[in-house]
Design a protein around this motif. Structure first.
Motif, PDB file in Angstrom:
ATOM      1  N   ILE A  10       0.876  -1.164   0.000  1.00 56.74           N
ATOM      2  CA  ILE A  10       0.000   0.000   0.000  1.00 56.74           C
ATOM      3  C   ILE A  10       0.913   1.215   0.000  1.00 56.74           C
ATOM      4  N   ALA A  11       0.799   2.063  -1.019  1.00 52.99           N
ATOM      5  CA  ALA A  11       1.758   3.168  -1.176  1.00 52.99           C
ATOM      6  C   ALA A  11       1.297   4.442  -0.492  1.00 52.99           C
ATOM      7  N   VAL A  19      -8.356   8.639  -1.799  1.00 57.41           N
ATOM      8  CA  VAL A  19      -7.808   7.644  -2.713  1.00 57.41           C
ATOM      9  C   VAL A  19      -6.713   6.871  -1.993  1.00 57.41           C
ATOM     10  N   GLY A  20      -6.649   5.581  -2.247  1.00 57.17           N
ATOM     11  CA  GLY A  20      -5.558   4.762  -1.717  1.00 57.17           C
ATOM     12  C   GLY A  20      -4.914   4.012  -2.858  1.00 57.17           C
ATOM     13  N   ILE A  21      -3.615   3.859  -2.811  1.00 60.68           N
ATOM     14  CA  ILE A  21      -2.913   3.254  -3.949  1.00 60.68           C
ATOM     15  C   ILE A  21      -2.156   2.001  -3.532  1.00 60.68           C
ATOM     16  N   GLU A  80      -0.112   0.271 -10.772  1.00 61.63           N
ATOM     17  CA  GLU A  80      -0.721   0.970  -9.644  1.00 61.63           C
ATOM     18  C   GLU A  80      -2.219   0.784  -9.696  1.00 61.63           C
ATOM     19  N   LEU A  81      -2.795   0.354  -8.589  1.00 54.90           N
ATOM     20  CA  LEU A  81      -4.238   0.223  -8.484  1.00 54.90           C
ATOM     21  C   LEU A  81      -4.714   1.311  -7.542  1.00 54.90           C
ATOM     22  N   GLN A  82      -5.454   2.252  -8.071  1.00 52.79           N
ATOM     23  CA  GLN A  82      -5.917   3.373  -7.251  1.00 52.79           C
ATOM     24  C   GLN A  82      -7.384   3.176  -6.914  1.00 52.79           C
ATOM     25  N   GLY A  83      -7.622   2.868  -5.649  1.00 49.75           N
ATOM     26  CA  GLY A  83      -8.994   2.640  -5.231  1.00 49.75           C
ATOM     27  C   GLY A  83      -9.398   3.628  -4.156  1.00 49.75           C
ATOM     28  N   HIS A  84     -10.347   3.220  -3.308  1.00 47.73           N
ATOM     29  CA  HIS A  84     -10.768   4.087  -2.216  1.00 47.73           C
ATOM     30  C   HIS A  84      -9.790   3.958  -1.054  1.00 47.73           C
ATOM     31  N   GLY A  85      -9.557   5.082  -0.378  1.00 50.23           N
ATOM     32  CA  GLY A  85      -8.489   5.100   0.617  1.00 50.23           C
ATOM     33  C   GLY A  85      -8.901   4.643   1.998  1.00 50.23           C
TER      34      GLY A  85
END
Ligand SMILES: Nc1nc2c(ncn2[C@@H]2O[C@H](COP(=O)(O)OP(=O)(O)O)[C@@H](O)[C@H]2O)c(=O)[nH]1
Ligand SMILES: [Mg+2]
Length: 450
Positions: A10-11, A19-21, A80-85
């Motif tokens: 998790i970056a 946003v969470g990546i 990179e998968l950018q989803g909900h943070g």
């Protein structure tokens, strides 16, 4: 590098955010990304996708990005998968990545891979961490410059000069029967002198860069009741320390991180130094003196109405502290202001009214990076550095000095060895050391007919 595994992490910062990546790097990054999104991923294309678990259940939806090697941060395939943070959501997507064969990344492993792939040198990789940790704009700008290679370029340029000198000396060893001067000894010596100067300048800049990164340990000392704790509170912008008009209020050490003009300071408030006091107070004074032994700066606070009488108790204990800044506090109680405030004299302040605090902050910032540092910042040439870099530069400078002495007495083999050590020390900064460099240069640039 084909046998390297694929890492995932998790970056984004822990906690919840818009946003969470999740970041993946390695040979399987694309396959894992395509399994989770259920669609082919094109390089450098934003794909809106549903992220699914092993049973086809929806975990989240968001944007998937694919960077094909070598055009990525790590130099490997990166997804990179950018989803909900949210923590739970990110965790479920990360778990799916691990099920599909990725491994949890260790701290710093993405940057480590960038280094191994030659995308960043070591000093730059360190600057990435410094940029993220930077507490304010000035430190961030300096880290940014180190990351852009400003520091590395200067190191490399001196390393290149050393390399040329080494080639020259190694070649001269083969003609040991002839005096060095017939083999270009004069230009060689002046070239080494030039490198020596360059190294000294770079060392000074790195030293400033280190202070900018690590901050400075400033210890507030002075007689009781001068307003040391009040000044700590004023600089910290909050009521950190207890302030009373009872002498001997502060007994233990109190630390506070303070930013002044972009420079981080650790301010330490101490018990006032005076003769006598009860057992606790004497222990406090002992601690104050111990703290001074490792201080970069002593901030001496005196009562402006009677600075002379307070300084006597302090003067012995600040001996040996690299820098001192004298403050006359309680300016608001002076019947009239002194007219000629010398630029390098004591700074007149009032912790109560706030008067003079800006001047004090500027003086503190100057104490950290020196006037050269202020000039360097203005000229946009400041960069962050670490203790490790400063050490390596010192070692290189000392070996170069040795080499010059050996050369003066025509001890070429010893000079060559000292030059090699100087060169290695510089190589350790950027992580670009290889013995083959020298051999390559010797054979490619010299034709000594042997
Ligand atoms: N008028 C005035 N009083 C101050 C100032 N700074 C501190 N004091 C007062 O001086 C006393 C001692 O302050 P303190 O910060 O505890 O001093 P310390 O013993 O050196 O830590 C307290 O009563 C403070 O309110 C100032 O700038 N002006
Ligand atoms: Mg106090």
């Amino acid at each position: 590098m084909a046998d390297r595994d694929t890492i995932a992490a998790i970056a984004t910062a822990p906690g919840s955010g818009g946003v969470g990546i999740i970041r993946l790097s390695g040979p399987d990054a694309r396959r894992v990304g395509e399994s989770i999104t259920g669609r082919p991923l094109r390089p450098r294309h934003a794909h809106h996708a549903t992220f699914r678990g092993g049973q086809g259940e929806v975990l989240d939806d968001g944007i998937a990005l694919y960077f094909a090697a070598p055009a990525s941060y790590t130099g490997e395939d990166v997804v990179e998968l950018q989803g909900h943070g949210g923590r739970a959501v990110l965790q479920s997507v990360l778990s799916r990545c691990l099920e599909l064969g990725a491994r949890m990344a260790r701290p710093g492993e993405f940057s480590e891979r960038a280094f191994l792939e030659g995308r960043l040198d070591l000093a730059q990789a360190e600057a990435v961490a410094d940029l993220i940790a930077a507490g304010d704009a000035r430190a961030a700008r300096a880290a940014r410059r180190a990351l852009d290679g400003e520091f590395s370029t200067r190191v490399e340029s001196i390393a290149q000069g050393l390399l040329e000198v080494r080639v020259h000396v190694e070649a001269a060893i083969d003609f040991a029967d002839e005096p060095l001067d017939t083999l270009g000894g004069g230009p060689l010596r002046s070239r080494m002198e030039e490198l020596d100067r360059g190294l000294a300048a770079l060392l000074a800049a790195a030293e400033r860069g280190r202070r900018l990164r690590d901050g400075l340990h400033a210890v507030i000392v002075g007689p009781p009741n001068a307003g040391k704790s009040s000044l700590l509170n004023a600089l910290a912008g909050r009521e950190r320390a207890i302030v009373t008009d009872v002498a001997g209020t502060t007994r233990d050490l109190l630390q506070e991180q303070v930013h002044v003009e972009g420079v981080e300071l650790t301010l330490v408030d101490t018990a006032g130094l005076r003769e006598g006091g009860d057992e606790i107070e004497r222990e406090g004074m002992r601690r104050a003196r111990g703290e001074l032994a490792r201080a970069d700066l002593a901030l001496v606070v005196l009562d402006a109405r009677d600075p002379e009488s307070g300084i006597a108790a302090v003067v012995d204990s600040i001996e040996g502290v690299p820098a001192t800044l004298v403050v006359h506090n309680k300016a608001d109680l002076l019947p009239r202001r002194p007219v000629d405030a010398a630029a390098d004299g004591p700074v007149l302040v009032s912790a109560r009214s706030g008067e003079g605090l800006d001047t004090l902050r500027a003086a503190l910032a100057r104490a950290v990076t020196g006037t050269e540092g202020v000039a360097a910042e203005a000229a946009g040439g400041e960069f962050t550095a670490r203790a490790r870099h400063v050490e390596a530069l010192r070692e290189a400078a000392s070996e170069l000095g040795q080499a010059r002495q050996w050369l003066a007495s025509e001890q070429l083999e010893l000079a060559a060895e000292a030059l090699r050590l100087a060169h290695d020390a510089l190589g350790a900064i950027t992580g670009r050391v290889d013995a083959d460099t020298l051999l390559g240069h010797i054979f490619s640039t010299f034709c000594v007919g042997k």
